[in-house]
Design a protein around this motif. Sequence first.
Motif, short mmCIF file in Angstrom:
data_model
loop_
_atom_site.label_atom_id
_atom_site.label_comp_id
_atom_site.label_asym_id
_atom_site.label_seq_id
_atom_site.Cartn_x
_atom_site.Cartn_y
_atom_site.Cartn_z
N ALA A 229 0.83 -1.21 0.00
CA ALA A 229 0.00 0.00 0.00
C ALA A 229 0.87 1.26 0.00
CB ALA A 229 -0.94 -0.01 1.20
N ALA A 230 1.92 1.26 0.82
CA ALA A 230 2.80 2.42 0.89
C ALA A 230 3.51 2.65 -0.44
CB ALA A 230 3.82 2.24 2.00
N LYS A 231 3.97 1.57 -1.07
CA LYS A 231 4.72 1.72 -2.33
C LYS A 231 3.83 2.27 -3.44
CE LYS A 231 8.86 1.09 -4.14
NZ LYS A 231 8.75 1.47 -5.52
N GLU A 232 2.55 1.91 -3.42
CA GLU A 232 1.66 2.47 -4.44
C GLU A 232 1.51 3.98 -4.27
OE1 GLU A 232 -2.73 1.71 -6.47
OE2 GLU A 232 -1.97 0.32 -4.95
N VAL A 233 1.45 4.43 -3.03
CA VAL A 233 1.39 5.87 -2.77
C VAL A 233 2.67 6.54 -3.25
CG1 VAL A 233 1.23 7.65 -0.99
CG2 VAL A 233 -0.16 5.58 -0.81
N ILE A 234 3.81 5.93 -2.94
CA ILE A 234 5.11 6.49 -3.33
C ILE A 234 5.24 6.56 -4.85
CG2 ILE A 234 7.59 6.05 -3.31
CD1 ILE A 234 7.18 4.79 -0.50
N ASP A 235 4.88 5.49 -5.53
CA ASP A 235 5.11 5.41 -6.98
C ASP A 235 4.08 6.15 -7.81
OD1 ASP A 235 7.31 3.85 -6.46
OD2 ASP A 235 6.32 1.95 -6.93
N LYS A 236 2.84 6.21 -7.32
CA LYS A 236 1.77 6.72 -8.17
C LYS A 236 1.08 7.98 -7.64
CE LYS A 236 0.66 2.06 -9.85
NZ LYS A 236 -0.40 1.02 -9.97
N GLY A 237 1.38 8.37 -6.40
CA GLY A 237 0.64 9.48 -5.79
C GLY A 237 1.03 10.85 -6.28
N GLY A 238 2.25 11.00 -6.80
CA GLY A 238 2.68 12.31 -7.28
C GLY A 238 3.08 13.27 -6.17
N PHE A 239 3.30 12.76 -4.95
CA PHE A 239 3.70 13.61 -3.83
C PHE A 239 5.22 13.76 -3.81
CE2 PHE A 239 -0.15 11.27 -2.65
CZ PHE A 239 -1.02 12.32 -2.41
N SER A 240 5.69 14.82 -3.18
CA SER A 240 7.13 15.03 -3.06
C SER A 240 7.43 15.66 -1.71
CB SER A 240 7.65 15.93 -4.18
OG SER A 240 7.02 17.21 -4.14
N LEU A 241 8.63 15.42 -1.19
CA LEU A 241 9.01 16.01 0.09
C LEU A 241 9.05 17.53 -0.03
CD1 LEU A 241 11.89 13.65 1.27
CD2 LEU A 241 9.49 13.60 1.98
N PHE A 242 8.43 18.21 0.91
CA PHE A 242 8.50 19.67 0.93
C PHE A 242 9.92 20.06 1.31
CE2 PHE A 242 7.61 23.91 2.78
CZ PHE A 242 6.94 24.47 1.68
N PRO A 243 10.54 20.99 0.60
CA PRO A 243 11.97 21.23 0.83
C PRO A 243 12.33 21.78 2.20
CG PRO A 243 11.03 22.81 -0.73
CD PRO A 243 10.00 21.76 -0.53
N ASP A 244 11.40 22.50 2.86
CA ASP A 244 11.69 23.10 4.16
C ASP A 244 10.92 22.35 5.23
OD1 ASP A 244 11.79 24.72 6.48
OD2 ASP A 244 12.03 26.54 5.29
N ASP A 255 -1.50 22.35 2.68
CA ASP A 255 -1.78 21.57 1.47
C ASP A 255 -0.59 21.56 0.51
OD1 ASP A 255 -4.58 21.18 2.28
OD2 ASP A 255 -4.78 23.31 1.83
N ASN A 256 0.62 21.49 1.06
CA ASN A 256 1.82 21.50 0.22
C ASN A 256 2.04 20.13 -0.42
OD1 ASN A 256 3.75 19.86 1.98
ND2 ASN A 256 3.13 21.47 3.43
N SER A 257 3.14 20.01 -1.16
CA SER A 257 3.38 18.84 -1.99
C SER A 257 3.56 17.54 -1.22
CB SER A 257 4.64 19.07 -2.85
OG SER A 257 5.80 19.21 -2.00
N GLU A 258 3.84 17.64 0.08
CA GLU A 258 4.06 16.44 0.89
C GLU A 258 2.78 15.92 1.55
OE1 GLU A 258 7.07 14.92 4.47
OE2 GLU A 258 7.56 16.66 3.23
N VAL A 259 1.77 16.77 1.63
CA VAL A 259 0.56 16.44 2.36
C VAL A 259 -0.30 15.45 1.58
CG1 VAL A 259 -1.57 17.32 3.36
CG2 VAL A 259 0.55 18.64 3.56
N ILE A 260 -0.61 14.34 2.21
CA ILE A 260 -1.50 13.34 1.62
C ILE A 260 -2.91 13.50 2.17
CG2 ILE A 260 -1.95 10.85 1.41
CD1 ILE A 260 1.12 10.47 1.57
N PHE A 261 -3.01 13.81 3.45
CA PHE A 261 -4.32 14.11 4.03
C PHE A 261 -4.12 14.96 5.27
CE2 PHE A 261 -8.17 13.30 6.58
CZ PHE A 261 -9.13 13.65 5.63
N ASN A 262 -4.98 15.95 5.45
CA ASN A 262 -4.94 16.74 6.67
C ASN A 262 -6.34 17.13 7.10
OD1 ASN A 262 -3.45 19.57 4.91
ND2 ASN A 262 -5.58 18.98 4.96
#
Length: 523
Positions: A229-244, A255-262
């Motif tokens: 489940a985690a790998k599908e999020v990593i590979d297909k979710g389009g998220f990226s680590l927020f630089p700061d 709602d930055n690039s790292e946020v999956i749900f808040n």
Amino acid sequence: MKRLISYIALAATVGTVACNKEALNKGPLNLYSDSNVWKDSALISRVVLESYSKIHAIYDDAGNWMICDITDEAKAAKSFLESNQINSGQYSPSSNINTDLWTNTYTAVRNCNSVLSHLDETPLSAGGKQQIKGEMLFLRALHYMDLYFTFGRFPIIDKVLTLNDELTMGRATDEACINFMVKDLDDAAAILPGSYPASSTGRATRFAALAMKARLLLNHKDYSGAAAAAKEVIDKGGFSLFPDYGAMFFPENDDNSEVIFNKEYAGDLSGQVHSLDDYNNSTYFTGFGSVRDCPTQNMVDQYLMTDGKPWNQSALYDPAHPYANRDPRLHASVIYDGTTWMNTEMDLKLGSAMNPGTSSTAITGYLLRKFMNPNYIFGGNNTNYQNCIMMRLGEVYLNYAECQLKLNNPGEARTYVNLLRKRVNMPEITGTLTWDDYVRERTVELAFEGQRFNDIRRWGTGATMIGAAIRAMQVGIVNGARTYTSVPLEQRFFEDKMYYFPIPQDQLQKYPAGKVPEQNPGW
């Protein structure tokens, strides 16, 4: 940034919704008959919005105690808070700790069940019905996960029942509870879109469901299922680590690039606010006895030096300047003596204006910095309340890494741990990633975010990480120079039964004779 309120814009999908303000200005839902609600698209949208508002996030506990206060991460500054009973082992079912969580969860679940039971009779389009179904399944699983991680097994209620019926439901088996939540998350993931337009930010997505499934299965020690489940999020979710790392939690970066749900706090529009900034800043800023959650020296000691070594093994460590040359996540997460906060150099020596030792004491010598808004306006009409990130890519990386370690793939695990270290310019691990390396990385990356208690239960380390000797930093002055001494603060108590809270006695008393659910073992 506060766009969940624009859920009313679902009109584009479902057809006949009124404009946002008009829908929100209608009377309370309890003034409408049940049949009228399910015939009105605007009212349906409000019921769905209400389901999101019932999410329990750690920010909702600000002003009381946060779950970090019952781990080695933090200490509640006020003696009257329940966390101090917990840490000393002085509580029982009759203490009724977390009774509101039990009640509020079933209120929230009932709301989800109500929407699900009425969807077929609504005037919404087929696509609109499917989308709302996915959201309600996700939210129901999320509510039950909160209950499960607190009390363990729970009565499964999957439809709207009468009060009498609800009070006859016993606690399901552990396997049944896990299977129920996983099915809701799987069904939600199969229906929900991967993303939304910017106007609908905040709603549950396919990847939020998969990431929550990974968290649930990891805590159930289903490492293969969690990893997939985690790998599908990593590979297909389009998220990226927020630089700061630190700014990731600021309101301007909601709602930055790292946020999956808040959990979205929509201020004056929805009435949802939290008190994090009011209750975790020094009285110097707030004007009242405000401090609640104070990081421990135990937690500060987890942050490595910039050479990648622990403080007590590094030539970079200077006892006169103990916070210099540390992992940048320390500065981003903890307010310590001498650091700058809100354009003010912080003096945390006991008795100072910023740590007076009376109504607002940084009892450990530290204040919380993570999550806090550095531009908060005290006493003003500051409606820019920061969202509470409930799932982000950083956690998914760590969940995946833990699974890979357990599946004997340390090289794969190291890849994702190093991505997090690279973000903050910490040295990458080049040799074998050890279990201790991983635990330390998870500790500092997810500091205070509410997962440590689950981690400790999963790892079986309650005796050392919950029943720990908690230490504080004592700031002094000798010959005009500041000194820093780690001192004992309290010895906490732990027994294995404390991995789960007892079912509150006032909840058990609501059940009829012969139908009372069994209490957790040891309680």
